[in-house]
Design a protein around this motif. Sequence first.
Motif, PDB file in Angstrom:
ATOM      1  N   CYS A  75       0.855  -1.187   0.000  1.00 26.35           N
ATOM      2  CA  CYS A  75       0.000   0.000   0.000  1.00 26.35           C
ATOM      3  C   CYS A  75       0.894   1.240   0.000  1.00 26.35           C
ATOM      4  O   CYS A  75       1.760   1.389   0.866  1.00 26.35           O
ATOM      5  N   SER A  76       0.684   2.141  -0.959  1.00 30.37           N
ATOM      6  CA  SER A  76       1.513   3.339  -1.059  1.00 30.37           C
ATOM      7  C   SER A  76       1.160   4.376  -0.002  1.00 30.37           C
ATOM      8  O   SER A  76       1.897   5.338   0.193  1.00 30.37           O
ATOM      9  N   TYR A  77       0.043   4.143   0.733  1.00 31.26           N
ATOM     10  CA  TYR A  77      -0.377   5.092   1.764  1.00 31.26           C
ATOM     11  C   TYR A  77       0.129   4.699   3.148  1.00 31.26           C
ATOM     12  O   TYR A  77       0.703   5.510   3.869  1.00 31.26           O
ATOM     13  N   CYS A  78      -0.088   3.441   3.525  1.00 29.32           N
ATOM     14  CA  CYS A  78       0.300   3.043   4.884  1.00 29.32           C
ATOM     15  C   CYS A  78       1.493   2.090   4.908  1.00 29.32           C
ATOM     16  O   CYS A  78       2.020   1.777   5.973  1.00 29.32           O
ATOM     17  N   GLY A  79       1.923   1.581   3.742  1.00 32.81           N
ATOM     18  CA  GLY A  79       3.098   0.716   3.681  1.00 32.81           C
ATOM     19  C   GLY A  79       2.861  -0.730   4.039  1.00 32.81           C
ATOM     20  O   GLY A  79       3.797  -1.530   4.036  1.00 32.81           O
ATOM     21  N   VAL A  80       1.634  -1.126   4.333  1.00 33.65           N
ATOM     22  CA  VAL A  80       1.329  -2.509   4.714  1.00 33.65           C
ATOM     23  C   VAL A  80       1.343  -3.399   3.472  1.00 33.65           C
ATOM     24  O   VAL A  80       0.871  -3.011   2.405  1.00 33.65           O
ATOM     25  N   ARG A  81       1.909  -4.583   3.647  1.00 35.05           N
ATOM     26  CA  ARG A  81       1.930  -5.554   2.545  1.00 35.05           C
ATOM     27  C   ARG A  81       0.669  -6.392   2.603  1.00 35.05           C
ATOM     28  O   ARG A  81       0.321  -6.956   3.629  1.00 35.05           O
ATOM     29  N   ASN A  82      -0.035  -6.499   1.493  1.00 37.17           N
ATOM     30  CA  ASN A  82      -1.315  -7.201   1.434  1.00 37.17           C
ATOM     31  C   ASN A  82      -1.185  -8.518   0.687  1.00 37.17           C
ATOM     32  O   ASN A  82      -0.487  -8.596  -0.334  1.00 37.17           O
ATOM     33  N   ASP A  83      -1.862  -9.540   1.196  1.00 33.18           N
ATOM     34  CA  ASP A  83      -1.999 -10.799   0.477  1.00 33.18           C
ATOM     35  C   ASP A  83      -3.351 -10.778  -0.210  1.00 33.18           C
ATOM     36  O   ASP A  83      -4.397 -10.685   0.452  1.00 33.18           O
ATOM     37  N   ILE A  84      -3.360 -10.840  -1.541  1.00 42.24           N
ATOM     38  CA  ILE A  84      -4.569 -10.629  -2.311  1.00 42.24           C
ATOM     39  C   ILE A  84      -5.287 -11.943  -2.608  1.00 42.24           C
ATOM     40  O   ILE A  84      -4.704 -12.868  -3.179  1.00 42.24           O
ATOM     41  N   ASP A  85      -6.574 -12.021  -2.215  1.00 40.20           N
ATOM     42  CA  ASP A  85      -7.434 -13.154  -2.570  1.00 40.20           C
ATOM     43  C   ASP A  85      -6.842 -14.507  -2.188  1.00 40.20           C
ATOM     44  O   ASP A  85      -6.790 -15.431  -2.986  1.00 40.20           O
ATOM     45  N   LEU A  86      -6.345 -14.609  -0.962  1.00 39.40           N
ATOM     46  CA  LEU A  86      -5.803 -15.877  -0.466  1.00 39.40           C
ATOM     47  C   LEU A  86      -6.727 -16.357   0.652  1.00 39.40           C
ATOM     48  O   LEU A  86      -6.570 -16.001   1.809  1.00 39.40           O
ATOM     49  N   HIS A  87      -7.692 -17.189   0.256  1.00 40.85           N
ATOM     50  CA  HIS A  87      -8.769 -17.548   1.170  1.00 40.85           C
ATOM     51  C   HIS A  87      -8.304 -18.495   2.271  1.00 40.85           C
ATOM     52  O   HIS A  87      -7.764 -19.558   2.012  1.00 40.85           O
ATOM     53  N   GLY A  88      -8.544 -18.101   3.513  1.00 35.31           N
ATOM     54  CA  GLY A  88      -8.324 -18.997   4.644  1.00 35.31           C
ATOM     55  C   GLY A  88      -6.892 -19.398   4.867  1.00 35.31           C
ATOM     56  O   GLY A  88      -6.618 -20.463   5.418  1.00 35.31           O
ATOM     57  N   LYS A  89      -5.924 -18.565   4.478  1.00 40.07           N
ATOM     58  CA  LYS A  89      -4.522 -18.966   4.557  1.00 40.07           C
ATOM     59  C   LYS A  89      -4.075 -19.224   5.992  1.00 40.07           C
ATOM     60  O   LYS A  89      -3.264 -20.120   6.253  1.00 40.07           O
ATOM     61  N   HIS A  90      -4.583 -18.465   6.932  1.00 37.16           N
ATOM     62  CA  HIS A  90      -4.134 -18.584   8.323  1.00 37.16           C
ATOM     63  C   HIS A  90      -5.138 -19.302   9.222  1.00 37.16           C
ATOM     64  O   HIS A  90      -4.966 -19.338  10.437  1.00 37.16           O
ATOM     65  N   ASP A  91      -6.196 -19.845   8.651  1.00 34.34           N
ATOM     66  CA  ASP A  91      -7.224 -20.514   9.460  1.00 34.34           C
ATOM     67  C   ASP A  91      -6.817 -21.954   9.741  1.00 34.34           C
ATOM     68  O   ASP A  91      -6.742 -22.768   8.831  1.00 34.34           O
TER      69      ASP A  91
END
Length: 223
Positions: free
Chosen positions: A18-34
């Motif tokens: 994100c160019s605003y807050c700098g957070v890295r996003n994982d896009i459309d990765l369903h249930g990766k950490h569940d």
Amino acid sequence: MAKCTSCSAPLPANTQYCSYCGVRNDIDLHGKHDYQIIDTASERTCPECEQKLQTIALDSAGSLHIDRCASCFGLFFDVGEIETLLDSAVAPVVTVNLELLANINLDRYPKNATVKYLKCPVCQTLMNRVIYGYRSGVVIDQCKSHGIWLDGGQISHLLEWKKAGGQILNQQKIAAKQAQASSEKAKQAFRKDYSAPEYRFGGQNVDGDLLESVAGLIFKIFE
């Protein structure tokens, strides 16, 4: 357009930052950490930390149980399990985004990682280091008999690789190799068939004709 999971700002094309807050996003990765812990100490040992691995069940994959290190967050998949996770955690993909693939690998690939060989959590034999899939940028540790070890963060890399169309590229690469192998096999069979004596010089057996000529000449000399 995708939005940042932290501040909801629009994400630039072909990037996860994100160019605003700098957070890295994982896009459309369903249930990766569940997941839920089934066994806090299995019989398998972490090849990095040398402590007992946890057995966890992934909600996104139903009855899929894998081994996880609670310290380094490495994961061990039995043979075939990593493909099951990739299929269940990422929505179907029909296109290849080469720019996104390049950005993922540039971002994810460890620049100064130490090369070392790890022991299989099951049999304690040194595993092989191999690239998982075409243009994935992920070097896995593999025991052919028991499965695959992924370091912490590598599963996210592979999930993003598939989402960007990496698995499609890998399938195309495999198909091309198989087609080339079939073509070479057919060429070799053709050469073998038409190099036989009966196919030389208009269908005549040259070696046989030569022997007959020599025998006839010798017969005339001794007449």
